[in-house]
Design an enzyme around this catalytic site. Structure first.
Site, PDB file in Angstrom:
ATOM      1  N   CYS A 138     -18.995  -1.325 -18.069  1.00  0.00           N
ATOM      2  CA  CYS A 138     -18.942  -1.266 -16.460  1.00  0.00           C
ATOM      3  C   CYS A 138     -20.444  -1.659 -15.681  1.00  0.00           C
ATOM      4  CB  CYS A 138     -19.053   0.502 -16.218  1.00  0.00           C
ATOM      5  SG  CYS A 138     -19.219   0.814 -14.570  1.00  0.00           S
ATOM      6  N   CYS A 149     -17.375   2.676 -20.807  1.00  0.00           N
ATOM      7  CA  CYS A 149     -18.779   2.528 -20.249  1.00  0.00           C
ATOM      8  C   CYS A 149     -19.444   1.036 -20.852  1.00  0.00           C
ATOM      9  CB  CYS A 149     -19.227   3.147 -19.983  1.00  0.00           C
ATOM     10  SG  CYS A 149     -18.508   5.271 -20.639  1.00  0.00           S
ATOM     11  N   CYS A 204     -12.950   2.436 -15.888  1.00  0.00           N
ATOM     12  CA  CYS A 204     -13.688   3.596 -15.471  1.00  0.00           C
ATOM     13  C   CYS A 204     -12.092   4.652 -15.758  1.00  0.00           C
ATOM     14  CB  CYS A 204     -14.114   3.698 -13.527  1.00  0.00           C
ATOM     15  SG  CYS A 204     -14.445   5.313 -13.892  1.00  0.00           S
ATOM     16  N   CYS A 241     -25.097   5.025 -13.787  1.00  0.00           N
ATOM     17  CA  CYS A 241     -24.440   6.379 -13.306  1.00  0.00           C
ATOM     18  C   CYS A 241     -24.565   7.639 -13.831  1.00  0.00           C
ATOM     19  CB  CYS A 241     -22.576   5.650 -14.237  1.00  0.00           C
ATOM     20  SG  CYS A 241     -21.256   6.825 -14.232  1.00  0.00           S
ATOM     21  N   GLU A 298       0.754  -1.146   0.128  1.00  0.00           N
ATOM     22  CA  GLU A 298      -0.265   0.020   0.279  1.00  0.00           C
ATOM     23  C   GLU A 298       0.836   1.057   0.034  1.00  0.00           C
ATOM     24  OE1 GLU A 298      -2.998   0.057  -0.901  1.00  0.00           O
ATOM     25  OE2 GLU A 298      -3.750  -2.204  -0.435  1.00  0.00           O
TER      26      GLU A 298
END
Length: 357
Positions: free
Chosen positions: A204, A201, A194, A210, A35
């Site tokens: 998606c 899209c 995205c 959206c 991370e």
DNA sequence: AACTCGGGGTT
DNA sequence: AACCCAGAGTT
């Protein structure tokens, strides 16, 4: 479970990433390291650094016992070197204050150096299965579009709203593994579908709800950062040669390239011979001005004028610990910034260079 | 709230 | 050349 989270989790089973090097277990150390490396750094860039780092320091104990120089050496080229310094501090803090056991509460994790809210949440999710919201670049992009939120995400007002949406969208009624899958799905969707430009899209799982897609504002969101032209700075790098060695100076931290090794840097226009006499106590002979090295930071541009110099007097005149004489090939194994690595390679190690050592 | 901290990938 | 990336710390 909300449609939002459910659609993401279903999508991730088929289309998400499942074999990244840090997804093999729930070792808090391995997840924490990944991370931190992934802060402002793309996955493909991180992977080789991560693998090398885990080989060299497989446990938090081994990292805590290592000298900072060894840590910075493994970090060299990855950037944002305060991450490596904070990593080292945190490793020792966990050993000392937590008996080597990484804290599992997001609040406690967040108090450790180099770990902010989003990174703390990611660790809490992936290492301990806790239900916490992350907010990285991927999540900001998804939420600004899905909810139609305009305004630069760096502004406090927009950022607070995004955190609120991130928390409200969590899968509250989950069972084992759902929060990990949901969190990973957000990042994978942001990376693969995205995307900033030319998002997919039609592929998606969130397309039907959206707002940006409905209102044809996908390419307007997220609102881009208002940018100022970057100031241009210049500096001279002194490449002092004494037989096979060059002089490196460890830079002060905090500051740019803190604790990393560089050739002595001076302002342009300063007389090099005089500077070496007065400030380094070395007699030198100017050999040549090497080609300019341009480097760009987030907030300014740096034009480096490398100057090759030959030491006439004895090199032993410099005894301060922040200076070392080293062979260029050995310097590459130390913590040095990317432009210095490039400069040393092309000047001293390239077959084409007349100054090859 | 604004500024500081890197390097690399993408377009 | 501009923009972005699994952001955080300092002032």
């Amino acid at each position: 479970m909300s449609t939002f989270a459910e659609q993401l989790i279903i999508w991730h089973d088929q289309h998400g990433r499942h074999h990244l090097p840090w997804q093999k277990n729930r070792d808090p150390y391995a997840i924490w390291l990944s991370e931190v490396m992934l802060q402002q750094t793309q996955v493909n860039t991180v992977i080789p650094y991560y693998v090398r780092f885990m080989q060299e320091f497989p446990t938090i104990s081994s990292l805590a016992q290592a000298p900072l120089d060894a840590v910075l050496s493994l970090w060299s080229g990855l950037g944002y070197y305060s991450r490596a310094r904070n990593l080292h501090v945190t490793a020792r803090k966990v050993m000392h204050h937590y008996q080597g056991q990484f804290p599992c509460a997001r609040e406690a994790i967040q108090h450790l150096p180099g770990i902010g809210r989003s990174t703390a949440a990611a660790i809490a999710v992936f290492a301990f299965g806790q239900c916490e919201a992350i907010l990285d670049g991927n999540v900001k992009r998804i939420f600004t579009r899905y909810f139609g939120i305009s305004g630069f995400p760096g502004e406090t007002k927009t950022q607070n709203l995004l955190w609120k949406k991130a928390e409200e969208s969590l899968p509250i009624h989950y069972h084992n593994g759902k929060i990990e899958t949901y969190t990973q799905a957000l990042m994978d969707l942001g990376t693969a579908v995205c995307t900033r430009r030319a998002p997919l899209c039609k592929a998606c799982p969130l397309q039907s709800e959206c707002v940006a897609l409905k209102e044809n504002r996908v390419d307007q969101l997220p609102t881009t950062k208002p940018r100022m032209p970057l100031p241009q700075k210049e500096a001279t790098f002194l490449l002092l040669m004494h037989q096979q060695d060059i002089l490196l100076e460890q830079r002060p931290a905090p500051g740019i390239w803190g604790e990393l090794w560089c050739p002595p840097e001076i302002g342009i226009g300063i007389d090099v011979i005089t500077y070496c006499q007065h400030n380094l106590n070395i007699e030198v002979r100017a050999l040549i001005e090497l080609p300019i090295l341009d480097h760009q930071f987030t907030h300014f541009k740096l034009r480096i004028h490398p100057q090759l110099l030959q030491v006439i007097s004895s090199k032993s005149l410099i005894t301060q610990p922040r200076f070392i004489w080293t062979k260029p090939s050995d310097a590459l194994a130390k913590g040095i910034p990317a432009p210095v690595r490039k400069l040393l390679k092309r000047t001293f190690l390239s077959e084409l260079s007349p100054y090859k050592i």
